[in-house]
Write a protein that holds these residues in place. Structure first.
Motif, PDB file in Angstrom:
ATOM      1  N   GLU A 100       0.888  -1.387  -0.058  1.00 25.17           N
ATOM      2  CA  GLU A 100      -0.096   0.103   0.192  1.00 25.17           C
ATOM      3  C   GLU A 100       0.955   1.341   0.171  1.00 25.17           C
ATOM      4  O   GLU A 100       0.709   2.273  -0.599  1.00 25.17           O
ATOM      5  CB  GLU A 100      -0.997   0.073   1.205  1.00 25.17           C
ATOM      6  CG  GLU A 100      -2.112   1.186   1.321  1.00 25.17           C
ATOM      7  CD  GLU A 100      -2.865   1.198   2.334  1.00 25.17           C
ATOM      8  OE1 GLU A 100      -4.083   1.327   2.374  1.00 25.17           O
ATOM      9  OE2 GLU A 100      -2.260   1.102   3.534  1.00 25.17           O
ATOM     10  N   PHE A 103       2.123   1.868  -3.459  1.00 20.58           N
ATOM     11  CA  PHE A 103       1.086   2.490  -4.270  1.00 20.58           C
ATOM     12  C   PHE A 103       1.111   3.716  -3.954  1.00 20.58           C
ATOM     13  O   PHE A 103       0.859   4.741  -5.018  1.00 20.58           O
ATOM     14  CB  PHE A 103      -0.396   1.693  -4.019  1.00 20.58           C
ATOM     15  CG  PHE A 103      -1.596   2.255  -4.745  1.00 20.58           C
ATOM     16  CD1 PHE A 103      -1.622   1.779  -6.063  1.00 20.58           C
ATOM     17  CD2 PHE A 103      -2.444   3.019  -4.125  1.00 20.58           C
ATOM     18  CE1 PHE A 103      -2.826   2.178  -6.655  1.00 20.58           C
ATOM     19  CE2 PHE A 103      -3.432   3.398  -4.706  1.00 20.58           C
ATOM     20  CZ  PHE A 103      -3.645   2.675  -5.901  1.00 20.58           C
ATOM     21  N   LEU A 104       0.914   4.171  -2.882  1.00 23.10           N
ATOM     22  CA  LEU A 104       0.734   5.635  -2.337  1.00 23.10           C
ATOM     23  C   LEU A 104       1.704   6.415  -2.841  1.00 23.10           C
ATOM     24  O   LEU A 104       1.697   7.828  -2.862  1.00 23.10           O
ATOM     25  CB  LEU A 104       0.062   5.881  -1.186  1.00 23.10           C
ATOM     26  CG  LEU A 104      -1.031   5.139  -0.589  1.00 23.10           C
ATOM     27  CD1 LEU A 104      -1.336   5.121   0.527  1.00 23.10           C
ATOM     28  CD2 LEU A 104      -2.295   5.796  -1.281  1.00 23.10           C
ATOM     29  N   ARG A 108      -0.918  10.282  -8.684  1.00 22.69           N
ATOM     30  CA  ARG A 108      -2.197   9.888  -8.784  1.00 22.69           C
ATOM     31  C   ARG A 108      -2.643   9.227  -9.912  1.00 22.69           C
ATOM     32  O   ARG A 108      -3.275   8.441 -10.007  1.00 22.69           O
ATOM     33  CB  ARG A 108      -3.052  11.295  -8.385  1.00 22.69           C
ATOM     34  CG  ARG A 108      -4.521  10.671  -8.217  1.00 22.69           C
ATOM     35  CD  ARG A 108      -5.309  12.099  -7.843  1.00 22.69           C
ATOM     36  NE  ARG A 108      -4.955  12.666  -6.684  1.00 22.69           N
ATOM     37  CZ  ARG A 108      -5.399  12.394  -5.316  1.00 22.69           C
ATOM     38  NH1 ARG A 108      -6.468  11.365  -5.685  1.00 22.69           N
ATOM     39  NH2 ARG A 108      -5.169  12.716  -4.379  1.00 22.69           N
ATOM     40  N   GLN A 111      -2.089   5.760 -10.096  1.00 23.72           N
ATOM     41  CA  GLN A 111      -2.797   4.723  -8.930  1.00 23.72           C
ATOM     42  C   GLN A 111      -4.349   4.531  -9.632  1.00 23.72           C
ATOM     43  O   GLN A 111      -4.901   3.672  -9.319  1.00 23.72           O
ATOM     44  CB  GLN A 111      -3.196   5.803  -7.690  1.00 23.72           C
ATOM     45  CG  GLN A 111      -1.763   5.973  -7.054  1.00 23.72           C
ATOM     46  CD  GLN A 111      -1.802   7.014  -5.768  1.00 23.72           C
ATOM     47  OE1 GLN A 111      -2.992   7.184  -5.220  1.00 23.72           O
ATOM     48  NE2 GLN A 111      -0.914   7.638  -5.186  1.00 23.72           N
ATOM     49  N   GLU A 112      -4.693   5.661 -10.389  1.00 29.50           N
ATOM     50  CA  GLU A 112      -6.044   5.687 -10.999  1.00 29.50           C
ATOM     51  C   GLU A 112      -6.013   4.412 -12.225  1.00 29.50           C
ATOM     52  O   GLU A 112      -7.071   3.862 -12.226  1.00 29.50           O
ATOM     53  CB  GLU A 112      -6.353   6.954 -11.535  1.00 29.50           C
ATOM     54  CG  GLU A 112      -6.830   7.925 -10.252  1.00 29.50           C
ATOM     55  CD  GLU A 112      -7.023   9.471 -11.146  1.00 29.50           C
ATOM     56  OE1 GLU A 112      -6.878   9.574 -12.081  1.00 29.50           O
ATOM     57  OE2 GLU A 112      -7.517  10.266 -10.155  1.00 29.50           O
ATOM     58  N   GLY A 184      -4.665   9.379  -2.313  1.00 31.17           N
ATOM     59  CA  GLY A 184      -4.775   8.874  -3.193  1.00 31.17           C
ATOM     60  C   GLY A 184      -5.825   7.725  -3.007  1.00 31.17           C
ATOM     61  O   GLY A 184      -6.814   7.723  -2.240  1.00 31.17           O
TER      62      GLY A 184
END
Length: 201
Positions: A100, A103-104, A108, A111-112, A184
């Motif tokens: 996680e 990912f962060l 962004r 992430q999307e 995010g």
């Protein structure tokens, strides 16, 4: 300078580096303690392991760094922490917490895109790394990375222009995964709050 620091640490912890043959368990433990303090003296930081954990949890990927280099750096730091040669008061994050955090750490937009094709995060970050490398390659091809290098901002989408939003963006934004503040996308809460049954929870 490093030799001076090492002898200072040995003296402070009562280890005789010349005469001892390393067979005594107590002396061995003291010696390993000296190694930990020596690393801290060189870095001029106490509890160096805590610094690594905080970095792994909160650091963002530099804009121009390739994803594979970012993953390698994180693995190297985690190996340092797992070596047992660093003092730490913080516990090691779980595999999912590390995934996680990775990912962060990415933009962004990455992430999307990843959330569109992956219902939830996996503790194994292999799929994430592969996907982010593809997104990065696209940024290289379309000139986005070159604009970042030159200090120019990438071209904004129409929806980002002075608060004006197209009908298409309004339609698609309702289908976007739920966000978690400014951090995010958050895989821990994927409820649709437009549905009455979810608003009642």
């Amino acid at each position: 300078a490093a030799t001076t620091i090492w002898h200072k640490v040995l003296e402070e912890n009562g280890v005789n580096a010349i005469d001892d043959d390393g067979t005594n368990d107590t002396t061995h433990k003291n010696f390993m303690t000296c190694v930990k303090f020596f690393c801290e003296e060189l870095a001029n930081v106490t509890y160096l392991g805590d610094v690594i954990i905080r970095f792994l949890r909160h650091a963002k990927k530099p804009a121009l760094m390739a994803p594979d280099a970012c993953f390698r750096r994180r693995q190297t730091l985690l190996a340092y922490f797992d070596s047992g040669l660093l003092r730490s008061r913080l516990s090691r994050p779980t595999a999912y917490e590390l995934a996680e955090a990775v990912f962060l750490a990415f933009p962004r937009g990455y992430q999307e895109k990843f959330a569109e094709t992956h219902e939830e995060l996996d503790a194994d970050t292999a799929a994430m790394k592969s996907a982010f490398m593809q997104y990065y390659a696209t940024d290289v091809r379309n000139g986005t990375l070159e604009k970042l290098k030159s200090g120019k901002s990438p071209k904004k989408r129409p929806s980002e222009d002075k608060g004006r939003s197209s009908d298409k963006h309004r339609r698609t934004s309702r289908r976007s995964p739920k966000r978690h503040g400014r951090r995010g996308l958050d895989y821990r809460d994927r409820r649709d709050h437009n549905r009455p049954e979810d608003r009642e929870r």
